[in-house]
Design a protein around this motif. Structure first.
Motif, mmCIF file in Angstrom:
data_model
loop_
_atom_site.group_PDB
_atom_site.id
_atom_site.type_symbol
_atom_site.label_atom_id
_atom_site.label_comp_id
_atom_site.label_asym_id
_atom_site.label_seq_id
_atom_site.Cartn_x
_atom_site.Cartn_y
_atom_site.Cartn_z
ATOM 1 N N ASP A 38 -67.897 -0.160 -61.308
ATOM 2 C CA ASP A 38 -67.542 -1.190 -60.327
ATOM 3 C C ASP A 38 -67.801 -0.664 -58.918
ATOM 4 O OD1 ASP A 38 -66.492 -3.289 -58.915
ATOM 5 O OD2 ASP A 38 -64.455 -3.103 -59.722
ATOM 6 N N LYS A 39 -68.585 -1.408 -58.143
ATOM 7 C CA LYS A 39 -68.930 -0.961 -56.784
ATOM 8 C C LYS A 39 -67.723 -0.932 -55.853
ATOM 9 C CE LYS A 39 -73.765 -2.044 -56.842
ATOM 10 N NZ LYS A 39 -74.547 -0.895 -56.556
ATOM 11 N N SER A 40 -66.711 -1.732 -56.128
ATOM 12 C CA SER A 40 -65.519 -1.699 -55.273
ATOM 13 C C SER A 40 -64.803 -0.356 -55.388
ATOM 14 C CB SER A 40 -64.560 -2.845 -55.621
ATOM 15 O OG SER A 40 -63.996 -2.658 -56.907
ATOM 16 N N ILE A 41 -64.907 0.267 -56.540
ATOM 17 C CA ILE A 41 -64.310 1.598 -56.713
ATOM 18 C C ILE A 41 -65.044 2.610 -55.840
ATOM 19 C CG2 ILE A 41 -63.888 3.478 -58.353
ATOM 20 C CD1 ILE A 41 -63.420 1.342 -60.512
ATOM 21 N N LEU A 42 -66.366 2.487 -55.778
ATOM 22 C CA LEU A 42 -67.140 3.390 -54.913
ATOM 23 C C LEU A 42 -66.763 3.215 -53.446
ATOM 24 C CD1 LEU A 42 -70.779 3.426 -56.331
ATOM 25 C CD2 LEU A 42 -69.102 5.270 -56.306
ATOM 26 N N ARG A 43 -66.540 1.974 -53.015
ATOM 27 C CA ARG A 43 -66.127 1.736 -51.630
ATOM 28 C C ARG A 43 -64.757 2.361 -51.357
ATOM 29 N NH1 ARG A 43 -68.372 -3.357 -52.742
ATOM 30 N NH2 ARG A 43 -66.304 -4.298 -52.949
ATOM 31 N N GLN A 44 -63.861 2.270 -52.336
ATOM 32 C CA GLN A 44 -62.538 2.891 -52.178
ATOM 33 C C GLN A 44 -62.672 4.408 -52.083
ATOM 34 O OE1 GLN A 44 -59.887 1.647 -55.288
ATOM 35 N NE2 GLN A 44 -60.236 -0.529 -54.895
ATOM 36 N N ILE A 45 -63.536 4.971 -52.907
ATOM 37 C CA ILE A 45 -63.742 6.429 -52.877
ATOM 38 C C ILE A 45 -64.318 6.849 -51.523
ATOM 39 C CG2 ILE A 45 -65.122 8.321 -53.839
ATOM 40 C CD1 ILE A 45 -64.763 6.991 -56.603
ATOM 41 N N ASP A 46 -65.288 6.095 -51.006
ATOM 42 C CA ASP A 46 -65.866 6.417 -49.693
ATOM 43 C C ASP A 46 -64.802 6.347 -48.594
ATOM 44 O OD1 ASP A 46 -68.367 6.880 -50.725
ATOM 45 O OD2 ASP A 46 -69.098 4.850 -50.320
ATOM 46 N N ASN A 47 -63.949 5.336 -48.663
ATOM 47 C CA ASN A 47 -62.856 5.205 -47.693
ATOM 48 C C ASN A 47 -61.929 6.408 -47.770
ATOM 49 O OD1 ASN A 47 -59.906 4.415 -47.130
ATOM 50 N ND2 ASN A 47 -61.044 2.791 -46.104
ATOM 51 N N LEU A 48 -61.587 6.801 -48.978
ATOM 52 C CA LEU A 48 -60.687 7.948 -49.152
ATOM 53 C C LEU A 48 -61.352 9.260 -48.731
ATOM 54 C CD1 LEU A 48 -59.001 6.889 -52.490
ATOM 55 C CD2 LEU A 48 -57.863 7.175 -50.287
ATOM 56 N N LYS A 49 -62.660 9.375 -48.943
ATOM 57 C CA LYS A 49 -63.369 10.580 -48.491
ATOM 58 C C LYS A 49 -63.289 10.724 -46.978
ATOM 59 C CE LYS A 49 -66.795 11.258 -52.140
ATOM 60 N NZ LYS A 49 -68.229 11.232 -52.455
ATOM 61 N N LEU A 50 -63.449 9.603 -46.264
ATOM 62 C CA LEU A 50 -63.310 9.639 -44.811
ATOM 63 C C LEU A 50 -61.890 10.060 -44.430
ATOM 64 C CD1 LEU A 50 -64.243 9.138 -41.912
ATOM 65 C CD2 LEU A 50 -63.660 6.709 -42.248
ATOM 66 N N ARG A 51 -60.910 9.535 -45.131
ATOM 67 C CA ARG A 51 -59.520 9.888 -44.834
ATOM 68 C C ARG A 51 -59.247 11.362 -45.127
ATOM 69 N NH1 ARG A 51 -55.953 5.065 -47.241
ATOM 70 N NH2 ARG A 51 -54.301 6.218 -46.196
ATOM 71 N N VAL A 52 -59.858 11.905 -46.179
ATOM 72 C CA VAL A 52 -59.711 13.335 -46.478
ATOM 73 C C VAL A 52 -60.339 14.163 -45.359
ATOM 74 C CG1 VAL A 52 -60.536 15.176 -48.014
ATOM 75 C CG2 VAL A 52 -59.489 13.136 -48.979
ATOM 76 N N LYS A 53 -61.509 13.730 -44.887
ATOM 77 C CA LYS A 53 -62.177 14.449 -43.795
ATOM 78 C C LYS A 53 -61.302 14.448 -42.535
ATOM 79 C CE LYS A 53 -66.590 13.792 -43.157
ATOM 80 N NZ LYS A 53 -67.886 13.211 -42.720
ATOM 81 N N LEU A 54 -60.731 13.288 -42.200
ATOM 82 C CA LEU A 54 -59.851 13.210 -41.038
ATOM 83 C C LEU A 54 -58.617 14.088 -41.227
ATOM 84 C CD1 LEU A 54 -60.058 9.398 -40.213
ATOM 85 C CD2 LEU A 54 -61.040 11.296 -38.917
ATOM 86 N N THR A 55 -58.101 14.125 -42.448
ATOM 87 C CA THR A 55 -56.932 14.970 -42.725
ATOM 88 C C THR A 55 -57.285 16.441 -42.545
ATOM 89 O OG1 THR A 55 -56.078 13.310 -44.261
ATOM 90 C CG2 THR A 55 -55.149 15.517 -44.420
ATOM 91 N N ARG A 56 -58.484 16.832 -42.946
ATOM 92 C CA ARG A 56 -58.921 18.220 -42.717
ATOM 93 C C ARG A 56 -58.998 18.519 -41.229
ATOM 94 N NH1 ARG A 56 -63.124 17.917 -47.022
ATOM 95 N NH2 ARG A 56 -64.489 17.378 -45.316
ATOM 96 N N TYR A 57 -59.534 17.582 -40.448
ATOM 97 C CA TYR A 57 -59.590 17.772 -38.996
ATOM 98 C C TYR A 57 -58.184 17.859 -38.397
ATOM 99 C CZ TYR A 57 -64.553 16.472 -39.297
ATOM 100 O OH TYR A 57 -65.891 16.415 -39.600
ATOM 101 N N MET A 58 -57.269 17.051 -38.938
ATOM 102 C CA MET A 58 -55.879 17.113 -38.475
ATOM 103 C C MET A 58 -55.299 18.501 -38.763
ATOM 104 S SD MET A 58 -54.670 13.253 -39.737
ATOM 105 C CE MET A 58 -53.670 13.909 -40.985
ATOM 106 N N GLN A 59 -55.574 19.012 -39.957
ATOM 107 C CA GLN A 59 -55.062 20.336 -40.333
ATOM 108 C C GLN A 59 -55.661 21.429 -39.450
ATOM 109 O OE1 GLN A 59 -56.220 20.109 -44.490
ATOM 110 N NE2 GLN A 59 -54.072 20.091 -45.106
ATOM 111 N N ILE A 60 -56.955 21.373 -39.226
ATOM 112 C CA ILE A 60 -57.612 22.395 -38.398
ATOM 113 C C ILE A 60 -57.049 22.376 -36.981
ATOM 114 C CG2 ILE A 60 -59.804 23.028 -37.318
ATOM 115 C CD1 ILE A 60 -61.149 22.075 -39.987
ATOM 116 N N SER A 61 -56.886 21.191 -36.422
ATOM 117 C CA SER A 61 -56.339 21.078 -35.063
ATOM 118 C C SER A 61 -54.891 21.569 -35.017
ATOM 119 C CB SER A 61 -56.397 19.630 -34.581
ATOM 120 O OG SER A 61 -57.706 19.164 -34.560
ATOM 121 N N GLY A 62 -54.113 21.214 -36.024
ATOM 122 C CA GLY A 62 -52.710 21.648 -36.075
ATOM 123 C C GLY A 62 -52.572 23.152 -36.220
ATOM 124 N N ILE A 63 -53.379 23.740 -37.096
ATOM 125 C CA ILE A 63 -53.330 25.198 -37.275
ATOM 126 C C ILE A 63 -53.774 25.902 -35.988
ATOM 127 C CG2 ILE A 63 -54.408 27.132 -38.498
ATOM 128 C CD1 ILE A 63 -54.496 25.237 -40.974
#
Length: 109
Positions: A38-63
């Motif tokens: 299902d392509k909607s699952i791929l869109r959800q995964i892409d959205n979550l990948k962006l959120r994971v990337k932002l979370t990594r940036y949040m962690q790097i900035s916080g550390i």
């Protein structure tokens, strides 16, 4: 700077929990996608990948912010008060950047 230790530590714990939750959701969605193409699952995964990337940036900035707070305390200890002020300012800016990434990530959700 010492007062920020506990605040930054709690923020880092929250960021890590977010990161782990997103990773688990992505794994589950990947398994669902393998079963049902299902392509909607791929869109959800892409959205979550962006959120994971932002979370990594949040962690790097916080550390980095925590690192500059420790550096500030060390500089105060050895008597470099002027440099300590600048180090603390950089630490505060990094904390602000971390929080801006958090706002961005929340807006995506």
């Amino acid at each position: 700077p010492a007062l920020l230790f506990s605040a930054i530590s709690l923020i880092m714990l929250a960021y890590t929990n977010r990161f782990l939750a997103y990773a688990a959701i992505i794994r589950n969605l990947k398994d669902q996608f393998i079963k049902k193409q299902d392509k909607s699952i791929l869109r959800q995964i892409d959205n979550l990948k962006l959120r994971v990337k932002l979370t990594r940036y949040m962690q790097i900035s916080g550390i980095s912010s925590l690192l500059f707070c420790v550096l500030t305390m060390f500089l105060i200890y050895i008597g470099f008060a002027v440099v300590a002020v600048w180090a603390f300012g950089i630490g505060l800016l990094l904390l602000i950047i971390s929080l801006v990434f958090l706002i961005w990530e929340i807006q995506i959700s």
